[in-house]
Write a protein that holds these residues in place. Sequence first.
Motif, PDB file in Angstrom:
ATOM      1  N   GLY A 272       0.780  -1.235   0.000  1.00 47.80           N
ATOM      2  CA  GLY A 272       0.000   0.000   0.000  1.00 47.80           C
ATOM      3  C   GLY A 272       0.811   1.284   0.000  1.00 47.80           C
ATOM      4  N   CYS A 273       1.882   1.320  -0.786  1.00 50.09           N
ATOM      5  CA  CYS A 273       2.579   2.594  -0.975  1.00 50.09           C
ATOM      6  C   CYS A 273       1.596   3.548  -1.655  1.00 50.09           C
ATOM      7  CB  CYS A 273       3.812   2.412  -1.861  1.00 50.09           C
ATOM      8  SG  CYS A 273       5.009   1.300  -1.148  1.00 50.09           S
ATOM      9  N   ARG A 274       1.571   4.773  -1.188  1.00 52.08           N
ATOM     10  CA  ARG A 274       0.463   5.649  -1.599  1.00 52.08           C
ATOM     11  C   ARG A 274       0.603   6.220  -3.011  1.00 52.08           C
ATOM     12  NH1 ARG A 274       0.670   7.611   4.397  1.00 52.08           N
ATOM     13  NH2 ARG A 274      -0.787   6.101   5.285  1.00 52.08           N
ATOM     14  N   PHE A 275       1.780   6.108  -3.577  1.00 50.46           N
ATOM     15  CA  PHE A 275       1.951   6.608  -4.951  1.00 50.46           C
ATOM     16  C   PHE A 275       1.702   5.507  -5.974  1.00 50.46           C
ATOM     17  CE2 PHE A 275       5.908   5.106  -3.151  1.00 50.46           C
ATOM     18  CZ  PHE A 275       6.289   4.148  -4.061  1.00 50.46           C
ATOM     19  N   CYS A 276       1.617   4.252  -5.507  1.00 51.05           N
ATOM     20  CA  CYS A 276       1.700   3.110  -6.422  1.00 51.05           C
ATOM     21  C   CYS A 276       0.321   2.659  -6.883  1.00 51.05           C
ATOM     22  CB  CYS A 276       2.428   1.959  -5.738  1.00 51.05           C
ATOM     23  SG  CYS A 276       2.457   0.466  -6.740  1.00 51.05           S
ATOM     24  N   GLN A 277       0.143   2.684  -8.200  1.00 48.92           N
ATOM     25  CA  GLN A 277      -1.145   2.305  -8.756  1.00 48.92           C
ATOM     26  C   GLN A 277      -1.351   0.788  -8.721  1.00 48.92           C
ATOM     27  OE1 GLN A 277      -1.848   2.875 -12.995  1.00 48.92           O
ATOM     28  NE2 GLN A 277      -3.893   3.661 -12.566  1.00 48.92           N
ATOM     29  N   PRO A 459       0.974  11.609 -10.271  1.00 56.26           N
ATOM     30  CA  PRO A 459      -0.207  11.073  -9.580  1.00 56.26           C
ATOM     31  C   PRO A 459      -1.018  10.186 -10.521  1.00 56.26           C
ATOM     32  CG  PRO A 459      -0.083  13.467  -9.368  1.00 56.26           C
ATOM     33  CD  PRO A 459       0.909  13.083 -10.403  1.00 56.26           C
ATOM     34  N   LYS A 460      -1.442   9.039 -10.016  1.00 53.46           N
ATOM     35  CA  LYS A 460      -2.169   8.087 -10.852  1.00 53.46           C
ATOM     36  C   LYS A 460      -3.553   7.817 -10.272  1.00 53.46           C
ATOM     37  CE  LYS A 460       0.982   7.213 -13.945  1.00 53.46           C
ATOM     38  NZ  LYS A 460       1.684   6.160 -14.626  1.00 53.46           N
ATOM     39  N   PRO A 461      -4.515   7.503 -11.153  1.00 52.15           N
ATOM     40  CA  PRO A 461      -5.857   7.154 -10.700  1.00 52.15           C
ATOM     41  C   PRO A 461      -5.818   5.968  -9.736  1.00 52.15           C
ATOM     42  CG  PRO A 461      -5.843   7.423 -13.083  1.00 52.15           C
ATOM     43  CD  PRO A 461      -4.418   7.496 -12.630  1.00 52.15           C
ATOM     44  N   PHE A 462      -6.797   5.909  -8.863  1.00 52.93           N
ATOM     45  CA  PHE A 462      -6.951   4.802  -7.900  1.00 52.93           C
ATOM     46  C   PHE A 462      -5.789   4.684  -6.920  1.00 52.93           C
ATOM     47  CE2 PHE A 462      -9.701   3.435 -11.444  1.00 52.93           C
ATOM     48  CZ  PHE A 462     -10.898   3.383 -10.747  1.00 52.93           C
ATOM     49  N   THR A 463      -5.113   5.791  -6.686  1.00 47.58           N
ATOM     50  CA  THR A 463      -4.137   5.809  -5.600  1.00 47.58           C
ATOM     51  C   THR A 463      -4.585   6.898  -4.625  1.00 47.58           C
ATOM     52  OG1 THR A 463      -2.730   7.506  -6.578  1.00 47.58           O
ATOM     53  CG2 THR A 463      -2.266   5.230  -7.199  1.00 47.58           C
ATOM     54  N   PRO A 464      -4.097   6.837  -3.386  1.00 47.31           N
ATOM     55  CA  PRO A 464      -4.429   7.905  -2.447  1.00 47.31           C
ATOM     56  C   PRO A 464      -3.930   9.271  -2.944  1.00 47.31           C
ATOM     57  CG  PRO A 464      -3.569   6.000  -1.279  1.00 47.31           C
ATOM     58  CD  PRO A 464      -3.376   5.728  -2.744  1.00 47.31           C
ATOM     59  N   PHE A 465      -3.002   9.264  -3.857  1.00 50.29           N
ATOM     60  CA  PHE A 465      -2.475  10.521  -4.380  1.00 50.29           C
ATOM     61  C   PHE A 465      -3.187  10.975  -5.655  1.00 50.29           C
ATOM     62  CE2 PHE A 465       1.984   9.953  -2.261  1.00 50.29           C
ATOM     63  CZ  PHE A 465       1.412  10.243  -1.029  1.00 50.29           C
ATOM     64  N   ARG A 514      -4.309  11.131 -15.874  1.00 57.23           N
ATOM     65  CA  ARG A 514      -5.530  11.601 -15.210  1.00 57.23           C
ATOM     66  C   ARG A 514      -6.420  12.378 -16.183  1.00 57.23           C
ATOM     67  NH1 ARG A 514      -4.074  14.326  -9.568  1.00 57.23           N
ATOM     68  NH2 ARG A 514      -2.487  15.380 -10.826  1.00 57.23           N
ATOM     69  N   GLY A 515      -6.214  12.118 -17.461  1.00 56.96           N
ATOM     70  CA  GLY A 515      -6.974  12.850 -18.473  1.00 56.96           C
ATOM     71  C   GLY A 515      -8.404  12.369 -18.602  1.00 56.96           C
ATOM     72  N   LYS A 581     -13.335   4.560  -2.851  1.00 54.71           N
ATOM     73  CA  LYS A 581     -12.851   5.932  -2.860  1.00 54.71           C
ATOM     74  C   LYS A 581     -12.712   6.444  -1.423  1.00 54.71           C
ATOM     75  CE  LYS A 581     -13.392  10.122  -5.670  1.00 54.71           C
ATOM     76  NZ  LYS A 581     -14.226  10.876  -6.628  1.00 54.71           N
ATOM     77  N   ASP A 582     -13.568   5.955  -0.547  1.00 58.40           N
ATOM     78  CA  ASP A 582     -13.474   6.352   0.861  1.00 58.40           C
ATOM     79  C   ASP A 582     -12.147   5.930   1.474  1.00 58.40           C
ATOM     80  OD1 ASP A 582     -15.740   7.738   1.145  1.00 58.40           O
ATOM     81  OD2 ASP A 582     -16.966   6.045   1.837  1.00 58.40           O
ATOM     82  N   PHE A 583     -11.739   4.710   1.139  1.00 57.06           N
ATOM     83  CA  PHE A 583     -10.448   4.238   1.658  1.00 57.06           C
ATOM     84  C   PHE A 583      -9.320   5.124   1.120  1.00 57.06           C
ATOM     85  CE2 PHE A 583      -6.601   1.684   0.789  1.00 57.06           C
ATOM     86  CZ  PHE A 583      -6.233   1.385   2.097  1.00 57.06           C
TER      87      PHE A 583
END
Lengths: 623, 233
Positions: A272-277, A459-465, A514-515, A581-583
């Motif tokens: 669960g690294c926050r940058f990793c998709q 930043p990538k979709p579906f990551t905390p970032f 993120r387009g 998305k809440d997580f």
Amino acid sequence: MRKLALSDEILLKIDKPARYIGGEVNSVMKDNEDVDIRFCMCFPDVYEIGMSHLGIQILYDMLNRLEGVWCERVYSPWMDLDPIMRKERIPLFALESQEPIKSFDFIGITLQYEMCYTNILQVLDLGQIPLHASERSEEDPIIIGGGPCSYNPEPIAEFFDLFYIGEGEKQYENLLKLYRKCRSEGASRSEFLKQAGCLPGIYCPQFYEVTYKEDGTIGDFVPTVPGMPQTILKEIEMDVTNTYYPKKPVVPFIKVTQDRVVLEIQRGCIRGCRFCQAGQLYRPVRERDVEMLKEYAVDMLKNTGHEEISLSSLSSSDYSHLPELIDFLIDECNKKKINISLPSLRIDAFSLDVMSKVQDVRKSSLTFAPEAGTQRLRNVINKGLTEEVILNGAREAFRGGWSRVKLYFMLGLPTETEQDMRGIAELSNEIAKVYYDTVPKEERKGKVQIVTSTSFFIPKPFTPFQWARMCTKEEFIEKAYVVKSAILEQLNQKSIKYNWHEADVSVLEGVLARGDRRVAGVIERAYRKGCMFDSWSEYFHNDRWLDSFAECGVDIDFYTTRERGLDEVFPWDFIDCGVTKDFLKREWKNAHEESVTPNCKMNCQGCGAARFGGGICFEKRDG
Amino acid sequence: MKVRIKFAKCGAMVFIGHLDMMRYFQKAMRRAGIDISYSQGFNPHQIMSFAAPLGVGLCSNGEYMDIQVESATTSEQMRQALNAVMVEGVEVLSVKRLPDDAQNAMASVAAAGYTVRFREGHEPPFDVREAFEAFREKQQILITKKTKKGEKELDIAPSIYEMRLTDDGIYLLVDASSAGNIKPGLVIQALYEQNQTQLGEFDLLITREDTYVAREEDGKVVYLPLDAIGEDI
Ligand code: SF4
């Protein structure tokens, strides 16, 4: 004897003609008489890259096991062949049959990275297939995309008839059955697409409409046809042991990037690294049975004749039967003179011991990916790697004879300060210092070699970032400069080599990642201006891209540097990858509080992926 | 035990270069379960050497490589085991045991035989039969060869051991030793030049028919295929 699509004259003129002739060991030939569905798998990059991809080998094997289905392969013609095919109007062809891909029923395009988007258009264009789904006729193949980038398919949605969201093992057979049924009923292309769009995991973009708010963000995303699902849940193979895996992967004639047997030991990652998709997309972790892996290792080596085997997973050290598997492989491979390559191992006593058995310590290097220069920032990104662990690992390794270290960091992470950038230089210096403190002068063979590399955070979709602001090109360059100067100030600076990534291409990747649908026009325009192979720095033309953005009136900053609100509707929100998305919001908040989240093995965080009913989520935890 | 393997290469495989053919056979040995010997050291490699590299674009009915094995079944079984793992376009023709003192394949090559055909639509603009007869009579065939230092005149006549017309092409037996190797295209180019025309890059279809060692018999040089000195296992 197969007749080749390209003339001898062309094949003798271009580089590496073996890219285009097919006929490799374990490639599959079928009799057209026995086949009613022709499928072509495409990796939109050059052969050597595409042939190294495991996913295609899995699907190729799986589809060819289906009766009546013949799956072939196609890759992007390289820049020497591309102009010849255009000039002579040679339609792009599949490697096995050498027949034009436009005559196929399906073309499956794997989307592994954003920078291959222009190559999708190249493949369609050379294939003489209309670029837009809306222009395709009954005769044209169905173009279906899959792979990690299909989790935000919107920037390329208009070029595809369908997207497959999730793991390929699950739904292709049903999709092909539906295709057969529709065809036998004389149903139109559009009728088939409507029904396909209702299958689990299948997204048919032409049946959805997007409206935008005044500020440019998405207002609504709605199906335009009754029955189309509002959200699409990813498909996932929960039993990764009893499923498709190729025992006879195709063996290329020429050297490719991954010229070895690849054994995928597990899917997903507990960390669960926050940058990793990938760490979010492939949840939950599912391990393969170790006995199955042993059997496959032996058979795959035998069937390919490869001289090397490699384990594949996002974090191999977390595989619970790793010692047993490695012992088996070392034993087996020593007998047969086969090399073992072990990427993504955490550096500790166990892995150092293993590595010293399978590689030449003097020639190999240690790899650490701290990703951030200070403990504070590592907490922000949830990278559970402490300075102490790194330095101890390095000390052990230096004692064991290693003297080369590779370090990977990211610049531009959320909340980053100058101290974090300088931390990269300081950590590099500390590691060098450990070497000089640990290894006595008489045992040193020259300097310790530390190679510190930074990439720019995207930043990538579906990551905390996914809410994070991305830096501008100028900011990136400034940051790399800070690191560079800081390294020069270090005591051991002569032992440290610093590399950094191109900033232009990172910014573009940020837009594509993120387009939304409005970016498609830019991609097409850039392609028309000759952009292809954008991930190859020698063919990346930033000026053409910038012109294309300007001509289409699309603002780069809207997609990169803009601050996104927590309630913003993202282009990819209609896809459900299991993680809620809440997580992700919770994790975004934890990041700002610099608080670390335990991994799945320590503690379940209720990310949402437990709904798939298996994997790590249901395993007993120690303690 | 030293083993010599003869194979043919044609079809799409003509586009696979020499180094990739070596990689191909290394993997094929493992697939076929040949008990090949390995070198010592951290990265052991198979003991395997090829006779005469074949240029990309050429077919061959007579390619050779030598390998060393720890154990062997029979020639026929090994040939079949290898052919069971070959791709279309490569066929193993013979597997022979070499005498222990045999020279390695590369060093023993003396000559190679080629059939040269003209590609459809690329036939020469002169009467081949007539031109060929005149060409054959020549005592000296001078060509200019590009070297590192510039151009050099070279007489290739002594390197041509045999030259005759066949039903659909020209057969050439030429020097293929590492010291004096002559490419068949060079001979045809000389024929063209004699007829005041230029040979195009893609005009020829060339098949290497076999690769030979030289033997003296009754004071005469005879050329024997490379596997003639081996024995069946
Ligand atoms: S539900 Fe819990 S255990 Fe399962 S992937 Fe999510 S956090 Fe990990």
